[in-house]
Motif scaffolding. Structure first.
Motif, mmCIF file in Angstrom:
data_model
loop_
_atom_site.group_PDB
_atom_site.id
_atom_site.type_symbol
_atom_site.label_atom_id
_atom_site.label_comp_id
_atom_site.label_asym_id
_atom_site.label_seq_id
_atom_site.Cartn_x
_atom_site.Cartn_y
_atom_site.Cartn_z
ATOM 1 N N GLU A 1 -18.128 -5.395 -3.916
ATOM 2 C CA GLU A 1 -17.492 -6.316 -3.602
ATOM 3 C C GLU A 1 -16.387 -6.207 -2.639
ATOM 4 O OE1 GLU A 1 -13.532 -8.301 -3.680
ATOM 5 O OE2 GLU A 1 -13.753 -6.466 -5.079
ATOM 6 N N MET A 2 -15.799 -4.792 -2.406
ATOM 7 C CA MET A 2 -14.752 -4.766 -1.681
ATOM 8 C C MET A 2 -15.181 -4.559 -0.315
ATOM 9 S SD MET A 2 -12.069 -1.964 -3.555
ATOM 10 C CE MET A 2 -12.576 -0.675 -3.065
ATOM 11 N N LYS A 3 -16.625 -4.054 -0.178
ATOM 12 C CA LYS A 3 -17.119 -3.906 1.291
ATOM 13 C C LYS A 3 -17.578 -5.454 1.670
ATOM 14 C CE LYS A 3 -19.354 0.347 0.867
ATOM 15 N NZ LYS A 3 -18.725 1.253 1.968
ATOM 16 N N ILE A 4 -17.804 -6.514 0.782
ATOM 17 C CA ILE A 4 -18.321 -7.712 1.079
ATOM 18 C C ILE A 4 -16.965 -8.602 1.533
ATOM 19 C CG2 ILE A 4 -19.203 -9.956 0.257
ATOM 20 C CD1 ILE A 4 -21.164 -8.320 -1.534
ATOM 21 N N THR A 5 -16.019 -8.232 0.790
ATOM 22 C CA THR A 5 -14.758 -9.303 0.942
ATOM 23 C C THR A 5 -13.655 -8.467 1.797
ATOM 24 O OG1 THR A 5 -13.403 -8.267 -0.988
ATOM 25 C CG2 THR A 5 -14.901 -10.038 -1.479
ATOM 26 N N ARG A 6 -13.749 -7.224 2.096
ATOM 27 C CA ARG A 6 -12.999 -6.311 2.864
ATOM 28 C C ARG A 6 -11.652 -6.308 2.232
ATOM 29 N NH1 ARG A 6 -16.612 -7.978 6.598
ATOM 30 N NH2 ARG A 6 -16.946 -7.074 8.595
ATOM 31 N N ARG A 7 -11.832 -6.337 0.693
ATOM 32 C CA ARG A 7 -10.635 -6.203 0.035
ATOM 33 C C ARG A 7 -10.285 -4.720 0.009
ATOM 34 N NH1 ARG A 7 -9.359 -5.017 -5.001
ATOM 35 N NH2 ARG A 7 -11.880 -5.126 -5.740
ATOM 36 N N GLU A 8 -8.863 -4.365 0.160
ATOM 37 C CA GLU A 8 -8.483 -2.815 -0.015
ATOM 38 C C GLU A 8 -8.338 -2.584 -1.631
ATOM 39 O OE1 GLU A 8 -7.220 -0.859 2.171
ATOM 40 O OE2 GLU A 8 -8.218 -2.200 3.745
ATOM 41 N N SER A 9 -8.581 -1.227 -1.941
ATOM 42 C CA SER A 9 -8.521 -0.825 -3.335
ATOM 43 C C SER A 9 -7.317 -1.101 -3.805
ATOM 44 C CB SER A 9 -8.816 0.454 -3.265
ATOM 45 O OG SER A 9 -7.986 1.386 -2.624
ATOM 46 N N SER A 10 -7.167 -1.260 -5.357
ATOM 47 C CA SER A 10 -6.086 -1.651 -5.752
ATOM 48 C C SER A 10 -5.049 -0.469 -6.230
ATOM 49 C CB SER A 10 -6.248 -2.426 -7.247
ATOM 50 O OG SER A 10 -5.144 -2.433 -8.018
ATOM 51 N N ASP A 11 -3.982 -0.458 -6.247
ATOM 52 C CA ASP A 11 -3.031 0.602 -6.750
ATOM 53 C C ASP A 11 -2.337 0.063 -8.323
ATOM 54 O OD1 ASP A 11 -1.096 -1.415 -5.888
ATOM 55 O OD2 ASP A 11 -0.124 -0.095 -4.757
ATOM 56 N N ALA A 12 -3.163 -0.829 -8.655
ATOM 57 C CA ALA A 12 -2.547 -1.365 -10.114
ATOM 58 C C ALA A 12 -2.508 -0.217 -10.922
ATOM 59 C CB ALA A 12 -3.256 -2.526 -10.683
ATOM 60 N N PRO A 13 -3.531 0.754 -11.217
ATOM 61 C CA PRO A 13 -3.300 1.715 -12.013
ATOM 62 C C PRO A 13 -2.166 2.630 -11.944
ATOM 63 C CG PRO A 13 -5.450 1.501 -11.588
ATOM 64 C CD PRO A 13 -4.694 0.678 -10.779
ATOM 65 N N VAL A 14 -1.906 2.933 -10.777
ATOM 66 C CA VAL A 14 -0.572 3.935 -10.246
ATOM 67 C C VAL A 14 0.573 3.108 -10.726
ATOM 68 C CG1 VAL A 14 0.312 5.222 -8.758
ATOM 69 C CG2 VAL A 14 -1.953 5.158 -8.620
ATOM 70 N N GLN B 1 -7.530 6.536 -9.145
ATOM 71 C CA GLN B 1 -9.203 6.671 -9.715
ATOM 72 C C GLN B 1 -9.037 7.525 -10.783
ATOM 73 O OE1 GLN B 1 -12.305 5.307 -8.693
ATOM 74 N NE2 GLN B 1 -10.788 4.181 -7.415
ATOM 75 N N GLU B 2 -8.369 8.600 -10.873
ATOM 76 C CA GLU B 2 -8.268 9.153 -12.302
ATOM 77 C C GLU B 2 -7.644 8.418 -13.367
ATOM 78 O OE1 GLU B 2 -5.666 12.370 -11.121
ATOM 79 O OE2 GLU B 2 -7.436 13.461 -10.060
ATOM 80 N N ILE B 3 -6.724 7.531 -13.371
ATOM 81 C CA ILE B 3 -6.263 6.701 -14.140
ATOM 82 C C ILE B 3 -7.524 5.452 -14.392
ATOM 83 C CG2 ILE B 3 -4.588 4.969 -14.984
ATOM 84 C CD1 ILE B 3 -2.701 6.740 -12.876
ATOM 85 N N HIS B 4 -7.927 5.122 -13.551
ATOM 86 C CA HIS B 4 -9.132 3.995 -13.619
ATOM 87 C C HIS B 4 -10.131 4.601 -14.692
ATOM 88 C CE1 HIS B 4 -12.255 1.020 -12.531
ATOM 89 N NE2 HIS B 4 -13.001 2.063 -12.130
ATOM 90 N N TRP B 5 -10.666 6.007 -14.437
ATOM 91 C CA TRP B 5 -11.909 6.423 -14.942
ATOM 92 C C TRP B 5 -11.448 6.729 -16.398
ATOM 93 C CZ3 TRP B 5 -16.753 6.782 -13.938
ATOM 94 C CH2 TRP B 5 -17.273 6.582 -12.642
ATOM 95 N N ALA B 6 -10.159 7.098 -16.650
ATOM 96 C CA ALA B 6 -9.595 7.573 -17.971
ATOM 97 C C ALA B 6 -9.523 6.337 -18.723
ATOM 98 C CB ALA B 6 -8.412 8.417 -17.958
#
Length: 178
Positions: free
Chosen positions: A37-50, A72-77
């Motif tokens: 989705e981010m490649k299609i919409t050119r959206r940046e990744s979220s920093d919400a977990p941090v 990413q670590e928080i997202h996966w955990a």
């Protein structure tokens, strides 16, 4: 030593373990969905977990360049841990689409409350419909993947075999009366 057939702690441990595996697989599916989705919409990744961890635990990345790695670590955990909820839903006997809908509601509902509370996202009534749709899509991918993996892992459980045997006995009984 004979293990009691209705071992509640064993069933709980099994459900948690299967749930963790389902949560891990679902997090991988959601991550793939987000990447596409981010490649299609050119959206940046979220920093919400941090943002949430900074607010809740007063923890910050050691350097600004570590922010994405920590996110990413928080997202996966977090995603993996939500698999436990899927395992507990499975213990209730709920299966298939109903179980997936309950799991989706719990995961997405928590995000709708938790992220705005910690300044990591706008409340849903302040978001654009496109952003809401994308969020629903990713959480839906997560819930469906978790459900499929959990059901696959749980398919050979003792409870499942008992239910299948009972269903077979009922079918045989019905055939006799026809």
């Amino acid at each position: 030593m004979k293990i009691h057939e209705d071992n509640a702690l064993g069933a709980l441990g099994s459900a948690i373990g299967k749930g963790l595996l389902a949560g891990l697989a679902a997090t991988a599916a959601m991550t793939l969905s987000q990447t596409i989705e981010m490649k299609i919409t050119r959206r940046e990744s979220s920093d919400a977990p941090v943002k949430v961890v900074e607010d809740v635990a007063d923890a910050k990345p050691s350097a600004p360049e570590d922010k994405q790695k920590l996110s990413q670590e928080i997202h996966w955990a977090y995603g993996t841990a939500w698999g436990i909820a899927r395992g507990l839903i499975g213990l209730t006997g709920l299966k298939g689409v109903p179980a997936t809908l309950v799991h989706f509601g719990a995961v997405w509902g928590t995000a709708l409350v938790m992220l705005p509370k910690h300044g990591a996202a706008k409340p849903i009534d302040e978001q654009e419909p496109k952003a809401i749709a994308i969020d629903v899509l990713h959480h839906g991918v997560y819930a469906v993947a978790a459900g499929l993996v959990y059901e696959a892992l749980d398919a050979g459980s003792r409870r499942e075999r008992k239910l299948n045997k009972l269903a077979g006995n009922l079918k045989s009984l019905i055939k006799r009366f026809k």
